[in-house]
Motif scaffolding. Structure first.
Motif, PDB file in Angstrom:
ATOM      1  N   ARG A 320       0.836  -1.205   0.000  1.00 41.17           N
ATOM      2  CA  ARG A 320       0.000   0.000   0.000  1.00 41.17           C
ATOM      3  C   ARG A 320       0.871   1.256   0.000  1.00 41.17           C
ATOM      4  NH1 ARG A 320      -5.518   0.015  -1.140  1.00 41.17           N
ATOM      5  NH2 ARG A 320      -6.708  -1.340   0.237  1.00 41.17           N
ATOM      6  N   GLU A 321       1.892   1.261   0.843  1.00 47.07           N
ATOM      7  CA  GLU A 321       2.770   2.430   0.920  1.00 47.07           C
ATOM      8  C   GLU A 321       3.530   2.646  -0.382  1.00 47.07           C
ATOM      9  OE1 GLU A 321       5.307   2.104   4.310  1.00 47.07           O
ATOM     10  OE2 GLU A 321       3.648   1.990   5.745  1.00 47.07           O
ATOM     11  N   ARG A 322       3.978   1.558  -0.998  1.00 43.76           N
ATOM     12  CA  ARG A 322       4.693   1.663  -2.271  1.00 43.76           C
ATOM     13  C   ARG A 322       3.811   2.281  -3.342  1.00 43.76           C
ATOM     14  NH1 ARG A 322       6.261  -3.585  -1.839  1.00 43.76           N
ATOM     15  NH2 ARG A 322       8.126  -3.572  -0.568  1.00 43.76           N
ATOM     16  N   ARG A 323       2.559   1.839  -3.384  1.00 44.29           N
ATOM     17  CA  ARG A 323       1.647   2.377  -4.388  1.00 44.29           C
ATOM     18  C   ARG A 323       1.330   3.844  -4.122  1.00 44.29           C
ATOM     19  NH1 ARG A 323       1.213   2.551  -8.269  1.00 44.29           N
ATOM     20  NH2 ARG A 323      -0.961   2.377  -8.917  1.00 44.29           N
ATOM     21  N   ALA A 324       1.262   4.210  -2.834  1.00 45.14           N
ATOM     22  CA  ALA A 324       1.011   5.617  -2.491  1.00 45.14           C
ATOM     23  C   ALA A 324       2.157   6.498  -2.966  1.00 45.14           C
ATOM     24  CB  ALA A 324       0.818   5.768  -0.987  1.00 45.14           C
TER      25      ALA A 324
END
Length: 345
Positions: A320-324
Motif C-alpha cells: 500500500r505504501e509503495r503504491r502511495a
C-alpha cells in the motif's frame, strides 16, 4: 439526483437525524463536513438534506422531517435541475470521472453564492471530494466560509478530515458517518432485487459500505475476479516467482467495472485479517465463511503463528505504501505476493 429522502439512506439514522432536526428547528449550520468512505451515503445524505431544506412542504416520515417529493422544488431536485441545490462538479473530460473541485471551480461557486436564491430561502452547495482539494482551492473557499451569506449552506463531502486545512476545519462542523451493519446492507440489496444468497455474500464483502455492496453486486465481472483471488491466496505456498508475476499482471489487468487494483489490496487485507481472526478464535467475515468460493478455511491452513500473520500484514501494508509513492503497480503486487508466500512457507 440520488435518494432524496433521509429514510432511504441505508444505516445512517444518526447523521440523518441531526440533519433532519436542523430542518425542523430552522437552526441551519452554514458549513458542514460529511465524512465517510465513498459509497457510505454521504452524497445521498447531502442531497436529502438539501431537498428537505428547499422543499415547499416538508413532511414527517419515519421519524424524519424530509422532502415531500411532490412540490416544484422536489421535482427539480429529482431531475438535478433545482437552481438552489448545486453540486460543484469537476469532471475529467478524458475519463469522465469526478475530480476534486479546483480553484477555478471554487471561484465560480463564490460568484454563484453572491446571487440570491431563485425560489427558496437557502442555496445549498455540495462539494464532493473536498478532502482531495488542493491548498489553493481550499484557501479560495475560505472567504465564503468566513463570511457566508445568511442563505448559503456548504456541504463538504470527505473521506476523512486529514486532507483539509485547519482553517477550513475550524469554520465547519464535522458530521461523521458510521459503518453500516452487514444485516442492513443485506436487506438493502434484497430490496433492490438482488438474490438473497448473493445479497449475503456482497454484504459480507461490503466492509460496512452500502455503496460498495451495490457496486459489486451489480458488477458482471466481480464474481470471477473474487474466485481468482481466493484461489491465488489458497495456493500461494505452491506458487513460483514466475507464477506470481503472471498472476499479478493478470489480476491488475482485469477489464472490470470496478477498481481491480484497489479491490485486490482490499481482499489481501481481509485475507490477513481473517487469518488473524482464526488464530484468535474470533468470527471472520469473508475467507472463512460459507460465502467463500473455495474450501479456504483456517482449519486446512498449515499451523500458522502470530509472527507469520504479522509478516503477512506487513507485506500488504508495505505494498500500500509503495503504491502511495507511485510504485509500479505490477511490480508492487508481485513483491507483495512473494513476501506473503515466504511468510506462509
Amino acid at each position: 439526483m440520488g435518494e432524496l429522502f433521509f429514510h432511504n439512506v441505508t444505516g445512517q439514522k444518526r447523521a440523518a437525524g441531526h440533519l433532519s432536526d436542523m430542518v425542523r428547528t430552522g437552526r441551519i449550520l452554514h458549513a458542514m463536513i460529511l465524512t465517510g468512505d465513498a459509497g457510505s451515503g454521504r452524497h445521498e445524505l447531502a442531497e436529502a438534506f438539501g431537498a428537505a431544506l428547499l422543499c415547499e412542504h416538508p413532511v414527517e416520515r419515519d421519524g424524519f422531517l424530509e422532502a415531500c417529493g411532490e412540490c416544484r422544488s422536489c421535482h427539480q431536485a429529482k431531475s438535478g435541475a433545482n437552481p438552489d441545490l448545486i453540486t460543484v462538479r469537476n469532471v475529467d473530460p478524458k475519463t469522465g470521472k469526478m475530480k476534486p473541485p479546483g480553484v477555478d471551480d471554487i471561484r465560480r461557486m463564490r460568484d454563484s453564492v453572491a446571487i440570491l436564491p431563485y425560489y427558496a430561502d437557502h442555496k445549498v452547495y455540495i462539494l464532493p471530494l473536498a478532502d482531495k482539494m488542493g491548498a489553493q482551492a481550499q484557501n479560495a473557499l475560505l472567504k465564503t466560509l468566513e463570511e457566508p451569506p445568511a442563505y448559503a449552506v456548504l456541504l463538504l463531502l470527505a473521506g476523512s478530515t486529514d486532507g483539509l486545512l485547519p482553517t477550513v476545519l475550524s469554520r465547519s462542523v464535522t458530521l461523521r458517518l458510521q459503518a453500516v451493519s452487514s444485516d442492513l446492507i443485506e436487506k438493502d440489496l434484497v430490496s433492490r432485487g438482488i438474490d438473497p444468497k448473493k445479497a449475503h455474500r456482497y454484504a459480507s464483502l461490503a466492509n460496512g459500505n452500502p455503496g460498495r455492496a451495490r457496486l459489486l453486486s451489480g458488477s458482471e465481472s466481480y464474481e470471477e475476479f473474487f474466485r481468482q483471488v481466493t484461489e491465488l491466496f489458497r495456493d500461494l505456498p505452491k506458487k513460483s516467482a514466475g507464477d506470481l508475476s503472471l498472476a499479478s499482471a493478470r489480476i491488475l489487468g482485469t477489464d472490470a467495472d470496478f477498481d481491480a487494483e484497489e479491490e485486490f489490496y482490499f481482499l489481501a487485507e481481509m485475507y490477513v485479517r481473517d487469518l488473524a481472526a482464526g488464530l484468535a478464535n474470533a468470527p471472520s467475515l469473508i475467507f472463512h465463511s460459507p460465502i467463500t468460493y473455495s474450501n479456504h478455511t483456517v482449519e486446512n491452513e498449515p499451523s500458522l503463528t502470530f509472527d507469520q500473520v504479522e509478516r503477512l500484514r506487513l507485506a500488504v501494508s508495505n505494498a500500500r505504501e509503495r503504491r502511495a509513492r507511485n510504485g509500479d503497480p505490477v511490480m508492487t503486487c508481485e513483491l507483495m505476493l512473494l513476501s506473503m508466500r515466504d511468510a506462509l512457507s
